[in-house]
Design an enzyme around this catalytic site. Sequence first.
Site, PDB file in Angstrom:
ATOM      1  CG  ASP A   1     -34.556  52.418  28.415  1.00 40.15           C
ATOM      2  OD1 ASP A   1     -33.366  52.569  28.170  1.00 40.15           O
ATOM      3  OD2 ASP A   1     -35.269  51.554  27.894  1.00 40.15           O
TER       4      ASP A   1
ATOM      5  CG  ASP B   1     -38.493  50.119  26.361  1.00 42.43           C
ATOM      6  OD1 ASP B   1     -37.434  50.097  25.706  1.00 42.43           O
ATOM      7  OD2 ASP B   1     -39.183  51.141  26.485  1.00 42.43           O
TER       8      ASP B   1
END
Length: 1173
Positions: free
Chosen positions: A465, A786
């Site tokens: 990410d 996440d």
Amino acid sequence: MTNNTADHHPGNSVTEGSHEGDFGCSLVDLRTLMELRSAEAVTRINTTYGGVQNICKRLKTSPVEGLSGNPADLEKRRQVFGQNFIPPKKAKTFLQLVWEALQDVTLIILEIAAIISLGLSFYHPPGGDNELCGQPTAGAEDEGEAQAGWIEGAAILFSVIIVVLVTAFNDWSKEKQFRGLQSRIEQEQKFTVIRKGQVIQIPVAEIVVGDIAQIKYGDLLPSDGILIQGNDLKIDESSLTGESDQVKKSLDKDPMLLSGTHVMEGSGRMVVTAVGINSQTGIIFTLLGAGEGDEEKKVKKGKKAGAPENRNKAKTQDGIALEIQPLKSQEGVENEEKEKKVKVPKKEKSVLQGKLTRLAVQIGKAGLIMSAITVIILVLYFVIDTFGVQRRPWLAECTPIYIQYFVKFFIIGVTVLVVAVPEGLPLAVTISLAYSVKKMMKDNNLVRHLDACETMGNATAICSDKTGTLTMNRMTVVQAYVGDTHYRQIPDPEAILPKVLDLIVNSVAINSAYTSKILPPEKEGGLPRQVGNKTECALLGFVLDLKQDFQAVRAEVPEEKLYKVYTFNSVRKSMSTVLKNPDGSFRMYSKGASEIILRKCTKILDKKGEVRPFKGPDRDDMVKKVIEPMACNGLRTICLAFRDFSAHAEPDWDSENEILSELTCIAVVGIEDPVRTEVPEAIQKCQRAGITVRMVTGDNINTARAIATKCGILLPGEDFLCLEGKEFNRLIRNEKGEVEQEQLDKIWPKLRVLARSSPTDKHTLVKGIIDSTVGERRQVVAVTGDGTNDGPALKKADVGFAMGIAGTDVAKEASDIILTDDNFTSIVKAVMWGRNVYDSISKFLQFQLTVNVVAVIVAFTGACITQDSPLKAVQMLWVNLIMDTFASLALATEPPSESLLLRKPYGRNKPLISRTMMKNILGHAVYQLTIIFTLLFAGEKFFDIDSGRNVPLHSPPSEHYTIVFNTFVMMQLFNEINARKIHGERNVFESIFRNPIFCTVVLGTFASQILIVEFGGKPFSCSGLTLSQWFWCIFIGVGELLWGQLICTVPTSRLKFLKEAGHGITKEDIPDEELPEDMDEIDHAEMELRRGQILWFRGLNRIQTQMDVVYTFQTGASSLQGALRRQPSIVSQHHDVKNVSSPTHVALSSVNSTPTTSAAAAAAAASPTAGSE
């Protein structure tokens, strides 16, 4: 308020009477209430309790202020309603572990042989001294020696005990570490509650009934509760009901929130009504846990299903101190040991374990054949020699003596087998992994699945990410476009018209989660603390920079006054909040990704703060002049907009597309999230180590490209691709919209940045890379995530990293490793540790196999030529103990060095034993065998001592054989130092002092060897040696180090004939029907060993669970019926049980459904019996 005793069960009032009067609802009332769903529940809440607000009153809590947090009050609540904690299953005792270690087949064979040998040594037949029986005891000068026949048997038993204790101790410490890890994970999990009007985070275990908890997107609910206020709340209840659809929750339709379910969208507040074993998850755990032989107790308890009993029941439960919570929901339930034996782990079996199992099976087979041949040869030789060549008759009174010979041969055979089987392998893996996991904690890696550790060493690709991992996740607004002006830094509040300023402040303060806020810095001169969503914090920070106060606005418009909220999710990529004005009209504030919101804007505020039309050309112009320049500086652009609705006709709030159109743009801001300083270096290390880093982000492609360049993911002059999600899908899908692997294979090798990607894109990419067969080796992929929606990708990846700080519970649940500091550099540390594990195992293998090859050949040839193994059973066991157990300790705890990151990853199908290692193993074996055979057949001349060959049965130990044994051990000791290097490095002593365990083991083994030789005497078949003989033994041992240098000079590339060993399994080796979808790569050998076991255990589990269900219904425990009605599918390990509405079919439900695996089929076949009972 009085208690309603109507739905009171007798049997509880006694226990709870003392506290009952304090609260207006009893535990049972609340439990019964929580069993209802949707409309039923709403009716019950309104009729019996007079609404949710009244339930709060009865529980003495305020829906706005929460509990007072007074310790006495909290304690009382714990006593009446229980704690939010599910008691753990008792750990295995040391004795149980000893018993398990004793189940080892080779050990059992040894024990039997030793006992027979013991028995025979005490049995003196009457005619035993008959001349014709050969000379069993000749050469035993005094009777004492002849009596010492029992010593060998006793010594074998003794060494077996040592081996067992060592194994048990290792298992015990492993179990202890695992529990430590679980409790560590549990303490990490916090939840947001309101106490005394303050929003605070407390550990999940401290939540009590009556707490007001704030829930938001990505939470995993820690207890049951009733919704007080919610915005657009959607819950995934599949973990309880097996229904995959998300359930909408609202006050008037379905306000019941259950523990263990995931919040997929929206936010809200709930009042906690049941915790621990009284919550829905707790009840299920209790049912599942009751499967261990306590059915009888349960029947009695079922009659009065009250809290105290339930507490007892939960104690019998499996799983390791589970707070109700998730970090291991279903997997944690089956107790860990059973899981090791039975369940195929979460992904396939780890790459390394697969290779090891295969290798061990191969070695074991070879050892078995060798030992069988040894025994046969010994027996035949003896029989032919005694009865054929010497022409002796078989006399009845001589039988025991012959049997003693045969037992001795049998023991020799078994010892060959014991030495051949590398029991040290599993031990080395365990020690190495456990050691690494412990150390990785210090490097901010919380490992949830042990095998993830070593898989990480093979990683060839990392999909990361952007936000929070590569960047600091400390967002700040640095540019803004307001009223036709592009401000390159934060504008002066004076420069913006008051009415526009007002709009900005309101739209930011109201249209963001009220949990996001900015608090003063913890220490003087620090940065203000950002709490909640970081993007929203950046906007709130912008408001503060404009010298305005967002708290005042929020105080005016509390959350209850918000008319409708469209919360942010990955599909909308925007958030909107509707307010109702006093005159009945509505105003909606929206914010979101600039290209999405601007497409929906038809007007914009100009310099004077007036509305002017905003058309297509204007939009393109704005994108070119404002948004792209911002994005190219690596800024994330967010657009703020609003829309007014007239009071005449209320719009249809459910048709989102119509609501979210004709907006008026207020401003566009550019948010910077600076790259972490240490990231570029970490990425460079990855690239040097042969790992490709790809960035997958939801951001604009220009922003993504700018950040990727700053990080060093994109290097100038490289041939790479940056794609947006849409474009990516267009390239890889066919007309029907299915993903084509060939198309994907053309793209992924060059793809470095995937922007504006949805969670599905991430999953597609990860799956595509893992399944791809282009390139010389299969890829091993690590993924970071996440968000809630990263779950599928994290699960699919070989190693999933979840963020410890920013990560949602759902992401942590799906992950293998949690990064406690959310930092990319920790991933590089994980790679280093993973490679280290792999190397440690290889070092151990190289050492272990040399010992095995030599010991087996010596025992075999020695036995065939001299009628007696030169290395006695007890000596072999000692060698086995030091070489297996201690060496695994010494070599498995080598600390990693940066040099591990200088080589390419091994990949999936690289064999464990490389050519270089094979060269080392065979080369050292040649040296050792030459020395030992020279000593065996010419040693007595060289040392001028008596020969130890062809001695009678119980003769005293000879110096000759002692020298052979001692030299053998010395060579192993020095070869242990050689084994520290497996890639053909010359300096084997490099950083040897960094590993104190290694030095201790080597010196300790040396000291023990001196003691054994000098004082071991008869049990170890040793007689003391002189100093010069000792020096010769040590000198020959040191020769190993010199010989090692010689082997290093031979180039491996010349030795084409050397085979590699210990390959991973390839897909081609497995017949198709044996590949269920969820286990791509379970190792074949393992499958054969385990298949029967798996079926058996699963069948048993199923039957036990169904028995419980039947018992529960027979005893009419009504409070549990609701639970079962909803949760048949947890009870089965696969979701193969359809949801059954009426409880009578539960026991048979797995028959009606289609079993998903052969195991389920077997269980289903077994289940009618349970039903009929």
